[in-house]
Write a protein that holds these residues in place. Structure first.
Motif, PDB file in Angstrom:
ATOM      1  N   ALA A 238       0.832  -1.210   0.000  1.00  0.00           N
ATOM      2  CA  ALA A 238       0.000   0.000   0.000  1.00  0.00           C
ATOM      3  C   ALA A 238       0.862   1.253   0.000  1.00  0.00           C
ATOM      4  O   ALA A 238       0.556   2.235  -0.693  1.00  0.00           O
ATOM      5  N   ARG A 239       1.954   1.228   0.777  1.00  0.00           N
ATOM      6  CA  ARG A 239       2.862   2.383   0.806  1.00  0.00           C
ATOM      7  C   ARG A 239       3.476   2.624  -0.561  1.00  0.00           C
ATOM      8  O   ARG A 239       3.578   3.766  -1.026  1.00  0.00           O
ATOM      9  N   THR A 240       3.880   1.547  -1.210  1.00  0.00           N
ATOM     10  CA  THR A 240       4.492   1.675  -2.536  1.00  0.00           C
ATOM     11  C   THR A 240       3.487   2.220  -3.544  1.00  0.00           C
ATOM     12  O   THR A 240       3.786   3.163  -4.290  1.00  0.00           O
ATOM     13  N   ALA A 241       2.300   1.631  -3.577  1.00  0.00           N
ATOM     14  CA  ALA A 241       1.272   2.093  -4.522  1.00  0.00           C
ATOM     15  C   ALA A 241       0.904   3.543  -4.267  1.00  0.00           C
ATOM     16  O   ALA A 241       0.617   4.300  -5.216  1.00  0.00           O
ATOM     17  N   GLY A 242       0.931   3.946  -2.998  1.00  0.00           N
ATOM     18  CA  GLY A 242       0.574   5.311  -2.649  1.00  0.00           C
ATOM     19  C   GLY A 242       1.535   6.354  -3.186  1.00  0.00           C
ATOM     20  O   GLY A 242       1.197   7.538  -3.249  1.00  0.00           O
ATOM     21  N   GLN A 243       2.746   5.929  -3.566  1.00  0.00           N
ATOM     22  CA  GLN A 243       3.736   6.856  -4.111  1.00  0.00           C
ATOM     23  C   GLN A 243       3.679   6.956  -5.633  1.00  0.00           C
ATOM     24  O   GLN A 243       4.403   7.751  -6.235  1.00  0.00           O
ATOM     25  N   ILE A 244       2.815   6.143  -6.256  1.00  0.00           N
ATOM     26  CA  ILE A 244       2.704   6.109  -7.717  1.00  0.00           C
ATOM     27  C   ILE A 244       1.387   6.761  -8.119  1.00  0.00           C
ATOM     28  O   ILE A 244       0.307   6.318  -7.681  1.00  0.00           O
ATOM     29  N   LYS A 245       1.457   7.773  -8.925  1.00  0.00           N
ATOM     30  CA  LYS A 245       0.259   8.497  -9.339  1.00  0.00           C
ATOM     31  C   LYS A 245      -0.747   7.549 -10.000  1.00  0.00           C
ATOM     32  O   LYS A 245      -0.406   6.801 -10.916  1.00  0.00           O
ATOM     33  N   ASN A 246      -1.967   7.559  -9.504  1.00  0.00           N
ATOM     34  CA  ASN A 246      -3.091   6.797 -10.064  1.00  0.00           C
ATOM     35  C   ASN A 246      -2.905   5.281 -10.000  1.00  0.00           C
ATOM     36  O   ASN A 246      -3.609   4.539 -10.689  1.00  0.00           O
ATOM     37  N   ALA A 247      -1.969   4.811  -9.178  1.00  0.00           N
ATOM     38  CA  ALA A 247      -1.824   3.362  -9.004  1.00  0.00           C
ATOM     39  C   ALA A 247      -2.945   2.835  -8.115  1.00  0.00           C
ATOM     40  O   ALA A 247      -3.546   3.566  -7.325  1.00  0.00           O
ATOM     41  N   GLU A 248      -3.218   1.545  -8.260  1.00  0.00           N
ATOM     42  CA  GLU A 248      -4.224   0.878  -7.442  1.00  0.00           C
ATOM     43  C   GLU A 248      -3.537  -0.192  -6.592  1.00  0.00           C
ATOM     44  O   GLU A 248      -2.520  -0.771  -6.984  1.00  0.00           O
ATOM     45  N   PHE A 249      -4.122  -0.457  -5.414  1.00  0.00           N
ATOM     46  CA  PHE A 249      -3.598  -1.505  -4.540  1.00  0.00           C
ATOM     47  C   PHE A 249      -4.738  -2.403  -4.077  1.00  0.00           C
ATOM     48  O   PHE A 249      -5.796  -1.922  -3.679  1.00  0.00           O
ATOM     49  N   ILE A 250      -4.501  -3.721  -4.153  1.00  0.00           N
ATOM     50  CA  ILE A 250      -5.468  -4.718  -3.715  1.00  0.00           C
ATOM     51  C   ILE A 250      -4.814  -5.581  -2.646  1.00  0.00           C
ATOM     52  O   ILE A 250      -3.770  -6.202  -2.909  1.00  0.00           O
ATOM     53  N   GLU A 251      -5.386  -5.624  -1.447  1.00  0.00           N
ATOM     54  CA  GLU A 251      -4.919  -6.567  -0.425  1.00  0.00           C
ATOM     55  C   GLU A 251      -5.698  -7.867  -0.587  1.00  0.00           C
ATOM     56  O   GLU A 251      -6.931  -7.872  -0.574  1.00  0.00           O
ATOM     57  N   MET A 252      -4.973  -8.961  -0.736  1.00  0.00           N
ATOM     58  CA  MET A 252      -5.593 -10.270  -0.939  1.00  0.00           C
ATOM     59  C   MET A 252      -5.697 -10.997   0.399  1.00  0.00           C
ATOM     60  O   MET A 252      -4.684 -11.316   1.023  1.00  0.00           O
ATOM     61  N   LYS A 253      -6.909 -11.260   0.847  1.00  0.00           N
ATOM     62  CA  LYS A 253      -7.143 -11.918   2.116  1.00  0.00           C
ATOM     63  C   LYS A 253      -6.915 -13.434   1.998  1.00  0.00           C
ATOM     64  O   LYS A 253      -7.096 -14.024   0.941  1.00  0.00           O
ATOM     65  N   GLU A 254      -6.486 -14.030   3.108  1.00  0.00           N
ATOM     66  CA  GLU A 254      -6.340 -15.480   3.245  1.00  0.00           C
ATOM     67  C   GLU A 254      -5.400 -16.090   2.209  1.00  0.00           C
ATOM     68  O   GLU A 254      -5.630 -17.175   1.692  1.00  0.00           O
ATOM     69  N   ILE A 255      -4.337 -15.349   1.921  1.00  0.00           N
ATOM     70  CA  ILE A 255      -3.348 -15.855   0.979  1.00  0.00           C
ATOM     71  C   ILE A 255      -2.003 -15.225   1.318  1.00  0.00           C
ATOM     72  O   ILE A 255      -1.950 -14.188   2.002  1.00  0.00           O
ATOM     73  N   GLY A 256      -0.909 -15.865   0.856  1.00  0.00           N
ATOM     74  CA  GLY A 256       0.412 -15.410   1.238  1.00  0.00           C
ATOM     75  C   GLY A 256       1.282 -14.971   0.078  1.00  0.00           C
ATOM     76  O   GLY A 256       0.802 -14.393  -0.902  1.00  0.00           O
ATOM     77  N   HIS A 257       2.580 -15.310   0.161  1.00  0.00           N
ATOM     78  CA  HIS A 257       3.600 -14.775  -0.731  1.00  0.00           C
ATOM     79  C   HIS A 257       3.635 -15.455  -2.101  1.00  0.00           C
ATOM     80  O   HIS A 257       4.250 -14.944  -3.027  1.00  0.00           O
ATOM     81  N   PHE A 258       2.986 -16.604  -2.227  1.00  0.00           N
ATOM     82  CA  PHE A 258       2.985 -17.358  -3.488  1.00  0.00           C
ATOM     83  C   PHE A 258       1.549 -17.589  -3.963  1.00  0.00           C
ATOM     84  O   PHE A 258       1.110 -18.726  -4.133  1.00  0.00           O
TER      85      PHE A 258
END
Length: 284
Positions: A238-258
Motif C-alpha cells: 500500500a505504501r508503494t502504490a501510494g507513491q505512484i500516481k493513479n496506481a491501485e492496490f489490492i490486499e488479498m485476504k487469506e493468501i500469502g507470498h505465493f
C-alpha cells in the motif's frame, strides 16, 4: 473429454546484453498478452492454474516463461557462466524481459510478476513505461532488503531443503495442503539460482524516492499483496502504490507470498479485479 491440457510449450532464442539464452515458455489463450514472471528460485509451473483458467485465457494470451537458469531455461549459451557467481542485476533482468517481449513480437503486453517478479514489474514501469500497457506487481515493493543471505547456499546445509522450507511460513494457513506442498516442491528444484535471484530482490532493487516518476498515463500500475506475506507486507504494498500516481492496490485476504500456486482459486478472484482495473485505466 480430452485429458490433454491446452497449454503449449516452446523454446525461443533471446539475445540480451551480449548473452544468448534458450528460453522456455508456456502459453495458452488469445488476446492481449499477459506475460508472467515466477518467484525467485522457481519456474513457470507456478502459473499452471492461470494458464488453464479458461475465463482469463478467453481474453488474454497468457505467457509464463522460465527465467534463464530456472526450470527448462539454461544459463547463457555463449559464455563460461560457471566461472562467475550468479548475481542478478536490475538492469539485466529488465533488459531480458524487454528482449523476450521483442523476440515474441508482443504488442502492448501486460506484465505480471510475483515477489522478485513484482519488484521487476515496478522497475519496468519506471524505466520502460512505453513498452507495457500495464504492470501488475504481485508481492512487490519499492525496497525489500534483508533476504540476500549466504546460508541459502551454505556448504553445511541442504540447499534444496533450506530454500524450500523458507517458503512454508510465507503461505497462508488457509491454502490447501496439496498446493502448499507443491509450492514447497518447486523450491527444492531451484536452489542453485535462488541466492543469485535474491541479489536483485534485496540488494540491487531500490526505487525509494523514484516512484513518483512512473508515467501511469503510459503504463497503468495495479499492485496486489497477500495478507500473510511478511517479506513484502500489505503495508509495504500500500505504501508503494501510494507513491505512484493513479496506481491501485489490492490486499488479498487469506493468501500469502505465493498466491498463484498456493491457492489459485483465491488468487484468481483478485486477479480478475486487477484486470478489470487495468481495462478501466487503459480503455481496453
Amino acid at each position: 473429454m480430452s485429458k490433454i491440457s491446452p497449454i503449449t510449450g516452446h523454446y525461443i532464442t533471446v539475445d540480451v546484453d551480449g548473452l544468448e539464452y534458450k528460453v522456455f515458455y508456456l502459453e495458452n489463450g488469445s488476446g492481449q498478452p499477459l506475460v508472467c514472471q515466477h518467484t525467485a528460485g522457481c519456474h513457470n509451473h507456478q502459473w499452471l492454474g492461470l494458464l488453464e483458467d479458461s475465463e482469463i485465457t478467453a481474453n488474454y494470451r497468457v505467457i509464463a516463461y522460465d527465467l534463464p537458469r530456472h526450470g527448462k531455461s539454461d544459463p547463457p549459451e555463449n559464455t563460461e557462466w560457471w566461472t562467475e557467481e550468479y548475481q542478478l542485476s536490475a538492469d539485466h533482468y529488465a533488459n531480458f524481459i524487454i528482449a523476450l517481449c521483442d523476440a515474441l513480437e508482443l504488442k502492448d503486453p501486460i506484465f505480471m510478476g510475483s515477489s522478485f517478479g513484482g519488484n521487476i514489474a515496478l522497475q519496468l514501469a519506471y524505466h520502460f513505461p512505453e513498452r507495457f500497457d500495464a504492470v501488475i506487481p504481485v508481492e512487490g515493493a519499492d525496497y525489500s532488503p534483508g533476504f540476500y543471505l549466504d546460508w541459502w547456499q551454505h556448504p553445511h546445509a541442504n540447499a534444496a531443503q533450506v530454500c524450500a522450507s523458507g517458503t512454508w511460513d510465507l503461505m497462508a494457513p488457509q491454502s490447501p495442503d496439496a498446493d502448499r506442498w507443491k509450492t514447497w516442491f518447486y523450491y527444492t528444484q531451484g536452489s542453485e539460482a535462488f541466492k543469485g535471484d535474491l541479489h536483485f530482490y534485496s540488494v540491487d532493487h531500490d526505487l525509494r524516492g523514484k516512484l513518483g516518476d512512473i508515467d501511469t498515463d503510459q503504463c497503468a500500475v495495479v499492485m496486489m499483496t497477500g495478507e500473510y506475506d511478511y517479506l513484502t507486507t500489505p503495508e509495504d504494498g500500500a505504501r508503494t502504490a501510494g507513491q505512484i500516481k493513479n496506481a491501485e492496490f489490492i490486499e488479498m485476504k487469506e493468501i500469502g507470498h505465493f498466491p498463484m500456486s498456493e491457492n489459485y482459486p483465491v488468487f484468481a478472484s483478485y486477479l480478475r479485479q486487477a484486470l478489470q482495473l487495468v481495462r478501466e485505466k487503459t480503455g481496453a
